[in-house]
Design a protein around this motif. Sequence first.
Motif, PDB file in Angstrom:
ATOM      1  N   TYR A  99      -4.698  -1.222  -1.588  1.00  0.00           N
ATOM      2  CA  TYR A  99      -4.148  -0.775  -2.867  1.00  0.00           C
ATOM      3  C   TYR A  99      -4.039   0.741  -2.917  1.00  0.00           C
ATOM      4  CZ  TYR A  99      -3.732   0.342  -7.822  1.00  0.00           C
ATOM      5  OH  TYR A  99      -3.306   0.861  -9.026  1.00  0.00           O
ATOM      6  N   PHE A 100      -5.121   1.437  -2.592  1.00  0.00           N
ATOM      7  CA  PHE A 100      -5.100   2.887  -2.738  1.00  0.00           C
ATOM      8  C   PHE A 100      -4.271   3.571  -1.653  1.00  0.00           C
ATOM      9  CE2 PHE A 100      -8.980   2.171  -5.365  1.00  0.00           C
ATOM     10  CZ  PHE A 100      -8.506   2.770  -6.522  1.00  0.00           C
ATOM     11  N   THR A 101      -3.969   2.876  -0.582  1.00  0.00           N
ATOM     12  CA  THR A 101      -3.045   3.413   0.411  1.00  0.00           C
ATOM     13  C   THR A 101      -1.608   3.292  -0.069  1.00  0.00           C
ATOM     14  OG1 THR A 101      -4.524   2.859   2.260  1.00  0.00           O
ATOM     15  CG2 THR A 101      -2.203   3.194   2.781  1.00  0.00           C
ATOM     16  N   SER A 102      -1.251   2.137  -0.618  1.00  0.00           N
ATOM     17  CA  SER A 102       0.145   1.868  -0.982  1.00  0.00           C
ATOM     18  C   SER A 102       0.508   2.301  -2.396  1.00  0.00           C
ATOM     19  CB  SER A 102       0.453   0.376  -0.825  1.00  0.00           C
ATOM     20  OG  SER A 102      -0.406  -0.411  -1.646  1.00  0.00           O
ATOM     21  N   HIS A 103      -0.472   2.471  -3.279  1.00  0.00           N
ATOM     22  CA  HIS A 103      -0.180   2.757  -4.687  1.00  0.00           C
ATOM     23  C   HIS A 103      -0.700   4.115  -5.168  1.00  0.00           C
ATOM     24  CE1 HIS A 103       0.281  -1.627  -4.497  1.00  0.00           C
ATOM     25  NE2 HIS A 103       0.928  -1.579  -5.634  1.00  0.00           N
ATOM     26  N   ALA A 104      -1.311   4.877  -4.301  1.00  0.00           N
ATOM     27  CA  ALA A 104      -1.948   6.133  -4.703  1.00  0.00           C
ATOM     28  C   ALA A 104      -0.936   7.175  -5.176  1.00  0.00           C
ATOM     29  CB  ALA A 104      -2.752   6.691  -3.525  1.00  0.00           C
ATOM     30  N   PRO A 105      -1.428   8.106  -6.009  1.00  0.00           N
ATOM     31  CA  PRO A 105      -2.772   8.245  -6.559  1.00  0.00           C
ATOM     32  C   PRO A 105      -2.997   7.229  -7.685  1.00  0.00           C
ATOM     33  CG  PRO A 105      -1.584  10.352  -6.540  1.00  0.00           C
ATOM     34  CD  PRO A 105      -0.586   9.273  -6.342  1.00  0.00           C
ATOM     35  N   ALA A 106      -4.185   6.660  -7.716  1.00  0.00           N
ATOM     36  CA  ALA A 106      -4.509   5.678  -8.740  1.00  0.00           C
ATOM     37  C   ALA A 106      -5.991   5.774  -9.072  1.00  0.00           C
ATOM     38  CB  ALA A 106      -4.152   4.269  -8.262  1.00  0.00           C
ATOM     39  N   THR A 107      -6.340   5.263 -10.236  1.00  0.00           N
ATOM     40  CA  THR A 107      -7.723   5.322 -10.697  1.00  0.00           C
ATOM     41  C   THR A 107      -8.432   3.994 -10.461  1.00  0.00           C
ATOM     42  OG1 THR A 107      -7.228   4.517 -12.921  1.00  0.00           O
ATOM     43  CG2 THR A 107      -6.960   6.887 -12.538  1.00  0.00           C
ATOM     44  N   ILE A 108      -9.727   4.018 -10.654  1.00  0.00           N
ATOM     45  CA  ILE A 108     -10.524   2.790 -10.588  1.00  0.00           C
ATOM     46  C   ILE A 108      -9.993   1.773 -11.594  1.00  0.00           C
ATOM     47  CG2 ILE A 108     -12.784   1.798 -11.119  1.00  0.00           C
ATOM     48  CD1 ILE A 108     -12.786   3.138  -8.423  1.00  0.00           C
ATOM     49  N   ASN A 109      -9.681   2.237 -12.805  1.00  0.00           N
ATOM     50  CA  ASN A 109      -9.175   1.318 -13.833  1.00  0.00           C
ATOM     51  C   ASN A 109      -7.796   0.765 -13.466  1.00  0.00           C
ATOM     52  OD1 ASN A 109     -11.401   1.412 -15.516  1.00  0.00           O
ATOM     53  ND2 ASN A 109     -10.641   3.168 -16.682  1.00  0.00           N
ATOM     54  N   ASP A 110      -6.994   1.559 -12.763  1.00  0.00           N
ATOM     55  CA  ASP A 110      -5.715   1.048 -12.286  1.00  0.00           C
ATOM     56  C   ASP A 110      -5.936  -0.115 -11.319  1.00  0.00           C
ATOM     57  OD1 ASP A 110      -4.130   2.912 -13.680  1.00  0.00           O
ATOM     58  OD2 ASP A 110      -4.247   4.370 -12.055  1.00  0.00           O
ATOM     59  N   PHE A 111      -6.871   0.057 -10.399  1.00  0.00           N
ATOM     60  CA  PHE A 111      -7.160  -1.016  -9.433  1.00  0.00           C
ATOM     61  C   PHE A 111      -7.667  -2.263 -10.140  1.00  0.00           C
ATOM     62  CE2 PHE A 111     -10.310  -3.359  -6.961  1.00  0.00           C
ATOM     63  CZ  PHE A 111      -9.526  -3.775  -5.891  1.00  0.00           C
ATOM     64  N   VAL A 112      -8.540  -2.087 -11.111  1.00  0.00           N
ATOM     65  CA  VAL A 112      -9.077  -3.227 -11.858  1.00  0.00           C
ATOM     66  C   VAL A 112      -7.942  -3.961 -12.569  1.00  0.00           C
ATOM     67  CG1 VAL A 112     -10.529  -3.860 -13.834  1.00  0.00           C
ATOM     68  CG2 VAL A 112     -11.382  -2.256 -12.113  1.00  0.00           C
ATOM     69  N   ASP A 130     -16.682  -3.920  -8.406  1.00  0.00           N
ATOM     70  CA  ASP A 130     -15.990  -4.230  -7.146  1.00  0.00           C
ATOM     71  C   ASP A 130     -15.228  -2.999  -6.645  1.00  0.00           C
ATOM     72  OD1 ASP A 130     -16.758  -6.931  -6.928  1.00  0.00           O
ATOM     73  OD2 ASP A 130     -15.108  -7.589  -8.205  1.00  0.00           O
ATOM     74  N   ALA A 131     -14.509  -2.349  -7.559  1.00  0.00           N
ATOM     75  CA  ALA A 131     -13.722  -1.182  -7.177  1.00  0.00           C
ATOM     76  C   ALA A 131     -14.610  -0.081  -6.615  1.00  0.00           C
ATOM     77  CB  ALA A 131     -12.934  -0.670  -8.376  1.00  0.00           C
TER      78      ALA A 131
END
Length: 351
Positions: A203-216, A225-226
């Motif tokens: 996720y953080f490779t393909s969607h960055a920059p992103a936050t922990i809440n974005d991943f959740v 988990d994040a």
Amino acid sequence: MTKPDIASLRVYNQHLNHDKFKKPEDVVGYMCAMQAQEYTHAKWAIGLRMLSPADKMVEKAITTGTILRTHVLRPTWHFVLPQDIRWTLSLTAPRINAGNAAMYKKQEVTDAIFNKSFDVFTKALQGGKQLTRTEIAAALNKANIATDDLRLTILLMKAELEQLICSGARQGKQFTYALLDERAPVTPAIDRDEAVARLVLRYFTSHAPATINDFVHWSGLTVADAKTGTEINKGRLSNIIIEGVSYWMDADIDFSTAKKTGAYLLPVYDELIIAYKNRDAMIPARFRDKMGAITFFPTIMVNNQVVGNWSRNMGKKNIDIELKPFNKLNKAQNQSIESAIQRFKKFNGVG
């Protein structure tokens, strides 16, 4: 860095403006999972990230099972690769089932009914058969399993989550289901922490920059988990504070890659919009009161910023595109959007 810089990097990391992929499965593999309940739009989401995209090419990948479509991550449709479907389902299905528990109870679908339906699915689909919802409902009804109201949807989703069935090839415009074992090779099981770490990194490779809440928001997993995933990947991910907010990204990211680009006709639920809890980086402040239209309808993006909605009327020999800008567009914007329109038409074999 500013919010527009975040948007530029997201466009770059999602490969919308550079090093586009040659094959549909390469796009899905890189993104890990792509939201796909609006099927024709979801195919265009793949096409946007391809070098020479064509709807027929994406459809063929889905027909042959190179790309699968199932309920994974949040309880909605996603495209995923056969080699990723089992570990992602093993990771996310428990939370999806927990979220669906009230619906299971309301529809009076018990474990016994689920197990009986699984036997019906197995017998009806074994041997490479691929059946439509109507055909599956008939098989369930024959076994005295009711499929009224939401029960058919519940039974099918549960079978997906249990790694019994997944998408088959379409029959005309009808979707089908097939046995997962006949569409995807069995892959080695991995433990939960490894699965979390793998999903976080992808996720953080393909969607960055992103936050922990974005991943959740994107994954349906927990903040814990994040944090576990970022800790395991601390040598491969970096953290940066932008306007007081903590963002995660690939440790090798090159900030000079952030740049303004042309226009895109984003499909509804494109990963560039839907994969983030906070979408302010891609939406000018004056348009943030239109968040509903941006979230639930196709959007026009120019220079990495949303500027309106669009819709299409698909004919056999022509496609009519209606632009619905939030504000008056200038000449340069209109020219960029016209190029985006031509790309969309070419993808669909028109023009």
